[in-house]
Motif scaffolding. Structure first.
Motif, PDB file in Angstrom:
ATOM      1  N   GLY A   1     134.257  23.282 106.621  1.00  0.00           N
ATOM      2  CA  GLY A   1     133.529  23.586 107.864  1.00  0.00           C
ATOM      3  C   GLY A   1     132.210  22.876 108.014  1.00  0.00           C
ATOM      4  N   GLY A   2     132.032  21.791 107.255  1.00  0.00           N
ATOM      5  CA  GLY A   2     130.734  21.072 107.326  1.00  0.00           C
ATOM      6  C   GLY A   2     130.668  20.073 108.464  1.00  0.00           C
ATOM      7  N   THR A   3     129.443  19.615 108.712  1.00  0.00           N
ATOM      8  CA  THR A   3     129.255  18.600 109.757  1.00  0.00           C
ATOM      9  C   THR A   3     128.828  17.254 109.174  1.00  0.00           C
ATOM     10  N   GLY A   4     128.405  17.305 107.913  1.00  0.00           N
ATOM     11  CA  GLY A   4     127.886  16.060 107.311  1.00  0.00           C
ATOM     12  C   GLY A   4     126.461  15.752 107.751  1.00  0.00           C
ATOM     13  N   LEU A   5     125.818  16.705 108.416  1.00  0.00           N
ATOM     14  CA  LEU A   5     124.432  16.472 108.867  1.00  0.00           C
ATOM     15  C   LEU A   5     123.414  17.312 108.097  1.00  0.00           C
ATOM     16  N   GLY A   6     123.934  18.313 107.343  1.00  0.00           N
ATOM     17  CA  GLY A   6     123.037  19.253 106.655  1.00  0.00           C
ATOM     18  C   GLY A   6     122.017  18.580 105.758  1.00  0.00           C
ATOM     19  N   LEU A   7     122.466  17.706 104.863  1.00  0.00           N
ATOM     20  CA  LEU A   7     121.528  17.079 103.918  1.00  0.00           C
ATOM     21  C   LEU A   7     120.561  16.120 104.632  1.00  0.00           C
ATOM     22  N   ALA A   8     121.043  15.487 105.714  1.00  0.00           N
ATOM     23  CA  ALA A   8     120.146  14.600 106.484  1.00  0.00           C
ATOM     24  C   ALA A   8     119.008  15.427 107.084  1.00  0.00           C
TER      25      ALA A   8
ATOM     26  N   SER B   1     124.289  27.126 100.910  1.00  0.00           N
ATOM     27  CA  SER B   1     125.632  27.129 101.525  1.00  0.00           C
ATOM     28  C   SER B   1     126.502  26.074 100.874  1.00  0.00           C
ATOM     29  N   ASN B   2     125.940  24.889 100.680  1.00  0.00           N
ATOM     30  CA  ASN B   2     126.698  23.805 100.040  1.00  0.00           C
ATOM     31  C   ASN B   2     127.107  24.206  98.630  1.00  0.00           C
ATOM     32  N   ALA B   3     126.139  24.790  97.884  1.00  0.00           N
ATOM     33  CA  ALA B   3     126.425  25.195  96.502  1.00  0.00           C
ATOM     34  C   ALA B   3     127.578  26.199  96.495  1.00  0.00           C
ATOM     35  N   ILE B   4     127.542  27.147  97.441  1.00  0.00           N
ATOM     36  CA  ILE B   4     128.609  28.151  97.516  1.00  0.00           C
ATOM     37  C   ILE B   4     129.938  27.477  97.882  1.00  0.00           C
ATOM     38  N   LYS B   5     129.874  26.611  98.937  1.00  0.00           N
ATOM     39  CA  LYS B   5     131.094  25.945  99.436  1.00  0.00           C
ATOM     40  C   LYS B   5     131.818  25.160  98.354  1.00  0.00           C
ATOM     41  N   PHE B   6     131.007  24.459  97.524  1.00  0.00           N
ATOM     42  CA  PHE B   6     131.635  23.551  96.553  1.00  0.00           C
ATOM     43  C   PHE B   6     131.699  24.135  95.122  1.00  0.00           C
ATOM     44  N   SER B   7     131.475  25.463  95.011  1.00  0.00           N
ATOM     45  CA  SER B   7     131.556  26.097  93.687  1.00  0.00           C
ATOM     46  C   SER B   7     132.833  26.946  93.593  1.00  0.00           C
TER      47      SER B   7
ATOM     48  N   THR C   1     137.880  15.214 104.229  1.00  0.00           N
ATOM     49  CA  THR C   1     138.507  16.488 104.636  1.00  0.00           C
ATOM     50  C   THR C   1     137.529  17.660 104.537  1.00  0.00           C
ATOM     51  N   ASP C   2     136.342  17.419 103.924  1.00  0.00           N
ATOM     52  CA  ASP C   2     135.373  18.502 103.762  1.00  0.00           C
ATOM     53  C   ASP C   2     134.971  19.122 105.093  1.00  0.00           C
ATOM     54  N   SER C   3     134.915  18.266 106.102  1.00  0.00           N
ATOM     55  CA  SER C   3     134.442  18.777 107.386  1.00  0.00           C
ATOM     56  C   SER C   3     135.386  19.850 107.922  1.00  0.00           C
TER      57      SER C   3
ATOM     58  N   ARG D   1     120.906  24.779  91.133  1.00  0.00           N
ATOM     59  CA  ARG D   1     121.931  24.249  90.230  1.00  0.00           C
ATOM     60  C   ARG D   1     123.221  25.048  90.393  1.00  0.00           C
ATOM     61  N   ASP D   2     124.337  24.352  90.661  1.00  0.00           N
ATOM     62  CA  ASP D   2     125.613  25.076  90.784  1.00  0.00           C
ATOM     63  C   ASP D   2     126.582  24.615  89.709  1.00  0.00           C
ATOM     64  N   GLN D   3     127.711  25.282  89.647  1.00  0.00           N
ATOM     65  CA  GLN D   3     128.733  24.934  88.660  1.00  0.00           C
ATOM     66  C   GLN D   3     129.983  24.458  89.399  1.00  0.00           C
TER      67      GLN D   3
ATOM     68  N   PHE E   1     124.149   8.581  99.060  1.00  0.00           N
ATOM     69  CA  PHE E   1     124.920   8.394 100.284  1.00  0.00           C
ATOM     70  C   PHE E   1     125.060   9.680 101.108  1.00  0.00           C
ATOM     71  N   ILE E   2     125.195  10.850 100.391  1.00  0.00           N
ATOM     72  CA  ILE E   2     125.436  12.124 101.101  1.00  0.00           C
ATOM     73  C   ILE E   2     124.226  12.588 101.924  1.00  0.00           C
ATOM     74  N   PHE E   3     123.063  11.933 101.716  1.00  0.00           N
ATOM     75  CA  PHE E   3     121.885  12.303 102.529  1.00  0.00           C
ATOM     76  C   PHE E   3     121.902  11.593 103.893  1.00  0.00           C
TER      77      PHE E   3
ATOM     78  N   PHE F   1     126.310  12.353 108.831  1.00  0.00           N
ATOM     79  CA  PHE F   1     127.776  12.474 108.875  1.00  0.00           C
ATOM     80  C   PHE F   1     128.453  11.926 107.614  1.00  0.00           C
ATOM     81  N   GLN F   2     127.711  11.953 106.498  1.00  0.00           N
ATOM     82  CA  GLN F   2     128.302  11.429 105.264  1.00  0.00           C
ATOM     83  C   GLN F   2     128.782  12.583 104.376  1.00  0.00           C
ATOM     84  N   GLN F   3     130.019  12.464 103.976  1.00  0.00           N
ATOM     85  CA  GLN F   3     130.606  13.484 103.101  1.00  0.00           C
ATOM     86  C   GLN F   3     131.371  12.791 101.981  1.00  0.00           C
ATOM     87  N   VAL F   4     131.437  13.472 100.826  1.00  0.00           N
ATOM     88  CA  VAL F   4     132.150  12.868  99.694  1.00  0.00           C
ATOM     89  C   VAL F   4     133.646  12.741 100.050  1.00  0.00           C
ATOM     90  N   ASP F   5     134.119  13.780 100.640  1.00  0.00           N
ATOM     91  CA  ASP F   5     135.542  13.802 100.993  1.00  0.00           C
ATOM     92  C   ASP F   5     135.666  14.019 102.498  1.00  0.00           C
TER      93      ASP F   5
HETATM   94  P1  ADP Z   1     128.225  19.329 105.160  1.00  0.00           P
HETATM   95  O1  ADP Z   1     128.017  20.165 103.984  1.00  0.00           O
HETATM   96  O2  ADP Z   1     128.059  19.999 106.402  1.00  0.00           O
HETATM   97  O3  ADP Z   1     129.467  18.495 105.075  1.00  0.00           O
HETATM   98  P2  ADP Z   1     125.975  18.081 104.094  1.00  0.00           P
HETATM   99  O4  ADP Z   1     125.167  16.944 104.604  1.00  0.00           O
HETATM  100  O5  ADP Z   1     125.282  19.286 103.816  1.00  0.00           O
HETATM  101  O6  ADP Z   1     127.100  18.252 105.139  1.00  0.00           O
HETATM  102  O7  ADP Z   1     126.719  17.563 102.825  1.00  0.00           O
HETATM  103  C1  ADP Z   1     127.311  16.325 102.811  1.00  0.00           C
HETATM  104  C2  ADP Z   1     128.386  16.217 101.761  1.00  0.00           C
HETATM  105  O8  ADP Z   1     127.820  16.225 100.445  1.00  0.00           O
HETATM  106  C3  ADP Z   1     129.333  17.361 101.730  1.00  0.00           C
HETATM  107  O9  ADP Z   1     130.360  17.222 102.689  1.00  0.00           O
HETATM  108  C4  ADP Z   1     129.885  17.251 100.319  1.00  0.00           C
HETATM  109  O10 ADP Z   1     130.874  16.254 100.280  1.00  0.00           O
HETATM  110  C5  ADP Z   1     128.667  16.779  99.545  1.00  0.00           C
HETATM  111  N1  ADP Z   1     127.970  17.947  98.896  1.00  0.00           N
HETATM  112  C6  ADP Z   1     126.854  18.558  99.342  1.00  0.00           C
HETATM  113  N2  ADP Z   1     126.455  19.549  98.528  1.00  0.00           N
HETATM  114  C7  ADP Z   1     127.331  19.548  97.510  1.00  0.00           C
HETATM  115  C8  ADP Z   1     127.445  20.316  96.349  1.00  0.00           C
HETATM  116  N3  ADP Z   1     126.608  21.296  96.011  1.00  0.00           N
HETATM  117  N4  ADP Z   1     128.489  20.044  95.496  1.00  0.00           N
HETATM  118  C9  ADP Z   1     129.338  19.059  95.803  1.00  0.00           C
HETATM  119  N5  ADP Z   1     129.289  18.292  96.894  1.00  0.00           N
HETATM  120  C10 ADP Z   1     128.285  18.523  97.738  1.00  0.00           C
END
Ligand code: ADP
Length: 587
Positions: free
Chosen positions: A543-550, A485-491, A537-539, A513-515, A526-528, A531-535
């Motif tokens: 539509g993210g929660t920032g909890l997926g990778l954790a 889902s993340n790969a799709i969201k950010f590709s 506004t991503d939430s 691996r995504d592009q 940090f993204i693991f 509630f941590q997100q790179v940006d």
């Molecule tokens: P969510 O995706 O719900 O925000 P995640 O914990 O899954 O929460 O991801 C945290 C953050 O990591 C995302 O908000 C995004 O900023 C960054 N991220 C995760 N996967 C990718 C990816 N494939 N490409 C770029 N950024 C990513």
């Protein structure tokens, strides 16, 4: 009488001369007076001579008599002296005899009293000769062993009591004769066949020339106290084992005398200071207290001094520079009168707990913030609808419904993710692992996300593999779904996602691996976090929660694997994780 006769003797010459004269005159009155006178004179002188001789004799006799009298007197005095001396001697002997008799009577009385006391004594008092034959057996012995005096007298003591010695009897006897006494513990068997433990003291009795003749044995029944002592020793040993092995510090102090009575080994590990220094200086541990927390200790000390109780948290500085959080709980140790005599306590290193606590608090505040955001949006949308201002504006009305619906979905996702994470991290989620083909997992996950990939023309390239993994399939599906889902969201649209699975020596490596837009290097770890997100506004936008990778990290780590990310901003990202191979015996 005699001196009178003597006087008469001296008067005789005169008398006889006078009589001779009168006689001669009566016979011949014509006699010549001169011749008569001459005759008388002669007679007188003769008489005088005779008298002189008599006188001399008398004198001699008198002298002799006097000497005799003196001698007699001396003898009498001597005799009297000797009598007096003898009388004094006899008196002295008599007094001495009286004293001796009184002394003897006293001694007899004392002996009688002592004999009674021996019987009154609770202790067992026995005497035996050097062959062990019993000659004294007091009431205490009767009471303790069950045999009467009459039964015990003449018996061999150690045969009668079936004595068991804790050291060879020969050694005991050598010590007894050398020191004059011996002390130790023995085991005896009573008349009722009951075994008893006694504390025994033997003393050698010697005769007037110092030759040992008897042995006095005093025994006390210590069966009960020995049982208690043994039980105490066992319990002490148990306590010591626990105290020495627990990670917390167990301590005991005499607060009045400011003395450390006991401190367990863990003190050296937690405080990194020696226990010895604490035994020598009661306040040694205070030196390590963080200055900001010392006032907590003052409060705790006051409470401890008054109630014996305290419960305090503080920080300590250790010699290696690290800081640890300590929770110190004290409780009073009372005597049988209920008075506080000592204070015991447990000091725990709660640094990790404190960290978890801090994280929990932080988590709760973030969760409440995250939940409040969609809730506020839903409430606002519903409020506007309720007010009726959009009743005549169907587009706006619809938009409000959409917002409420989107935020409700987000809220559901959030709650689900939070619950998942909580379940995983609390350890309540027990993984039921099975052997599963890696390809099957990937295909199922791809099928699940295809609905969002297709509209954007995003394609999956899956490298075929026949690797098997030892996993709980549902948990791994959740992980793969989140990563896809993340790969799709950010590709970007019309890009591809490559999935590679490689069986390695001791695990299976998965790579997605995504592009997409990529992740800055400083955010890769940090993204693991929760509630941590790179940006920020991503939430909203994605539509993210920032909890997926954790959640992903938690699942993978519970399988014994690792998860990480690599990325080049603007080029794409690769998320990798490892999973265990099936156990050899199950293949
Ligand atoms: P969510 O995706 O719900 O925000 P995640 O914990 O899954 O929460 O991801 C945290 C953050 O990591 C995302 O908000 C995004 O900023 C960054 N991220 C995760 N996967 C990718 C990816 N494939 N490409 C770029 N950024 C990513």
């Amino acid at each position: 009488m005699k001196p009178n006769l003597r006087l008469w003797d001296y008067g005789a010459p005169i008398g006889s001369t006078a009589i001779a004269l009168l006689l001669s005159l009566w016979l011949d009155p014509l006699q010549d007076i001169w011749s008569v006178l001459t005759c008388i004179l002669i007679s007188f002188f003769l008489n005088l001579l005779t008298q002189a001789v008599l006188f001399q004799q008398l004198k001699t006799e008198l002298i002799e008599r006097k000497q005799m009298e003196t001698t007699w007197k001396q003898a009498k005095e001597e005799l009297e002296n000797r009598v007096a001396e003898r009388t004094a001697q006899l008196l002295e002997v008599n007094n001495h005899l009286i004293e001796t008799v009184i002394e003897q009577q006293k001694k007899q009385h004392i002996l009688l009293e002592q004999a009674q006391l021996l019987d009154l004594a609770h202790d067992t008092i026995i005497t035996r000769d050097l062959n062990g034959v019993i000659s004294l057996w007091n009431k205490g012995a009767e009471y303790m062993y069950g045999w009467t005096k009459a039964e015990a007298w003449g018996q061999i003591l150690h045969t009668l009591l079936k004595t068991e010695f804790t050291q060879p009897l020969r050694e005991i006897e050598i010590e007894l004769l050398a020191k004059g006494y011996w002390e130790g513990e023995l085991t005896h068997v009573r008349r009722d066949a009951q075994l008893i433990h006694v504390a025994s003291r033997w003393v050698v009795q010697k005769n007037s020339i110092g030759k040992p003749v008897k042995i006095l044995e005093i025994n006390n029944d210590i069966t009960e106290s020995k049982r208690i002592k043994d039980a105490l020793r066992v319990s002490e040993e148990r306590f010591r084992q626990i105290a020495e092995n627990i990670q917390a510090v167990f301590w005991m102090v005499d607060i009045q005398n400011q003395q450390t009575l006991y401190v367990s080994k863990a003190y050296e590990t937690i405080w990194q200071r020696s226990r010895e220094s604490l035994y020598q200086n009661f306040s040694d541990w205070l030196e390590s207290i963080h200055p900001d927390d010392s006032h907590y200790l003052d409060i705790s000390y006051t409470s401890m001094s008054t109630t014996g109780k305290s419960d305090v948290k503080y920080r300590i500085y250790r010699p290696d520079g690290s800081i640890r959080w300590i929770r110190d709980r004290a409780f009073p140790v009372r005597n049988e009168l209920g008075q506080v005599v000592q204070i015991g306590g447990i000091s725990e290193d709660i640094t990790e707990l404190q960290k978890i606590d801090e994280m929990k608090n932080e988590f709760i505040s973030i969760v409440s913030h995250e939940l409040r955001t969609p809730l506020t949006a839903i409430r606002a949308a519903l409020g506007l609808l309720q007010s009726g201002i959009y009743d005549q504006k169907p587009d706006k009305f619809k938009r409000m419904i959409e917002i409420a619906s989107l935020d409700s979905d987000r809220l559901v996702r959030l709650v689900n993710d939070i619950l998942d994470l909580e379940r995983l991290e609390s350890g309540r989620a027990v993984l039921e692992k099975i052997i599963y083909p890696a390809t099957d997992l990937i295909q199922q996950a791809v099928a699940g996300v295809n609905a969002i990939a297709k509209p954007q023309d995003i394609h999956f390239h899956i490298h075929p593999t026949d690797a098997l993994v030892w996993v709980e399939p549902d948990a791994i599906l959740q992980t793969l779904t989140n990563l896809f889902s993340n790969a799709i969201k950010f590709s970007p649209a019309n890009s591809s996602i490559t999935v590679i699975v490689q069986q390695q020596s001791d695990h299976v490596l998965f790579q997605i691996r995504d592009q997409g837009r990529g992740i800055p290097a400083d955010k890769l770890e940090f993204i693991f976090g929760r509630f941590q997100q790179v940006d920020a506004t991503d939430s909203r936008s994605k539509g993210g929660t920032g909890l997926g990778l954790a959640i992903c990290r938690s699942i993978i780590e519970q399988h014994g694997g690792q998860i990480w990310s690599q990325s080049i901003v603007g080029v794409g990202s690769t998320f990798s994780f490892t999973l265990p191979l099936p156990p050899k015996e199950m293949k």
